[in-house]
Design a protein around this motif. Sequence first.
Motif, short mmCIF file in Angstrom:
data_model
loop_
_atom_site.label_atom_id
_atom_site.label_comp_id
_atom_site.label_asym_id
_atom_site.label_seq_id
_atom_site.Cartn_x
_atom_site.Cartn_y
_atom_site.Cartn_z
N ASP A 240 43.00 75.96 89.44
CA ASP A 240 42.02 76.92 88.94
C ASP A 240 41.12 76.29 87.89
O ASP A 240 39.93 76.60 87.80
CB ASP A 240 42.74 78.14 88.35
N ALA A 241 41.69 75.38 87.10
CA ALA A 241 40.91 74.69 86.06
C ALA A 241 41.66 73.46 85.60
O ALA A 241 42.90 73.44 85.61
CB ALA A 241 40.63 75.62 84.88
N VAL B 179 40.42 74.99 78.93
CA VAL B 179 40.98 75.79 80.02
C VAL B 179 41.74 77.03 79.56
O VAL B 179 41.92 77.96 80.34
CB VAL B 179 41.90 74.94 80.92
N ARG C 177 40.65 83.90 81.72
CA ARG C 177 41.23 83.11 82.82
C ARG C 177 42.74 83.31 82.88
O ARG C 177 43.31 83.56 83.96
CB ARG C 177 40.92 81.64 82.66
#
Length: 279
Positions: free
Chosen positions: A233-234, A241, A246
């Motif tokens: 995802d990151a 991050v 998120r």
Amino acid sequence: MNLFTRCPDEIASVTPGFVTMQARSVGAERSGRAVLDSVDLTVVAGEVLALVGPNGAGKSTLLAVLAGELAPSSGSVEIHGCQVRTWSDLRLARRRAVLPQQHTVGFSFTAEQVVRMGRSPWQRTPQAVDDDAAVVRAMADCDVERFADRPFAALSGGERARVSLARVLAQRTSTILLDEPTAALDLGHQETVMAVARARAANADAVVVVLHDLALAAAYADRIAVLHNGRIDAVGTPREVFDARRLTRVYGYPVEVFDHPVTGELLVLPVRTRPARTR
């Protein structure tokens, strides 16, 4: 041509910034179920790379693929510039060491004997002269010298975890892969383990560690890869991050991220709502 002769037997010199592992568009399956999909990741000497994400995100599977213990269903993994499938088990063991989640030994070995197993890849090589020093240093780093003569099976779960980590450290490879090394440990030994990982990275090794504790990841990792549903995802520094939105989305639970008011350290905590206490 023998497949295992395609990569050099010599151990490459590793300095900070050297790419020890590279995953390219990796997919992986377990029991016929897709677990990883199109994962790209670089492992770099001189860094602690933390893999985080909810249960089932694919963290341990990715670690197994990087280690060469699980063949990818698609894509490829390179270790020291050669595809992992081209390395023999022995040559692979001289380049990366792996700490699994489960710490079991089939026979009645002592703690010191288990740690000494980490030196087996170096038998009959010039590096064997370092066996004793490597074992002593690893046991000291993991705080396990005092039960060196105790049977491994008689140790507590946390003690076995630290002895197993000492085995990995004694192996003295340029890349260390750790699957939840702090899971069975008390607070002090969690910090000790991560400080050891940080010290190995400072010594130009590459360290990849699967963590559930986001606060530990924020405190000790240089880079963090957030996994979600089998994908990355990151990837970036903790501050890049660890975004509250998120993490809330990835974990499916409200998370807050803030700086400690005194130390400035990045803190990651679940948003807790408690019912009012009754007296």
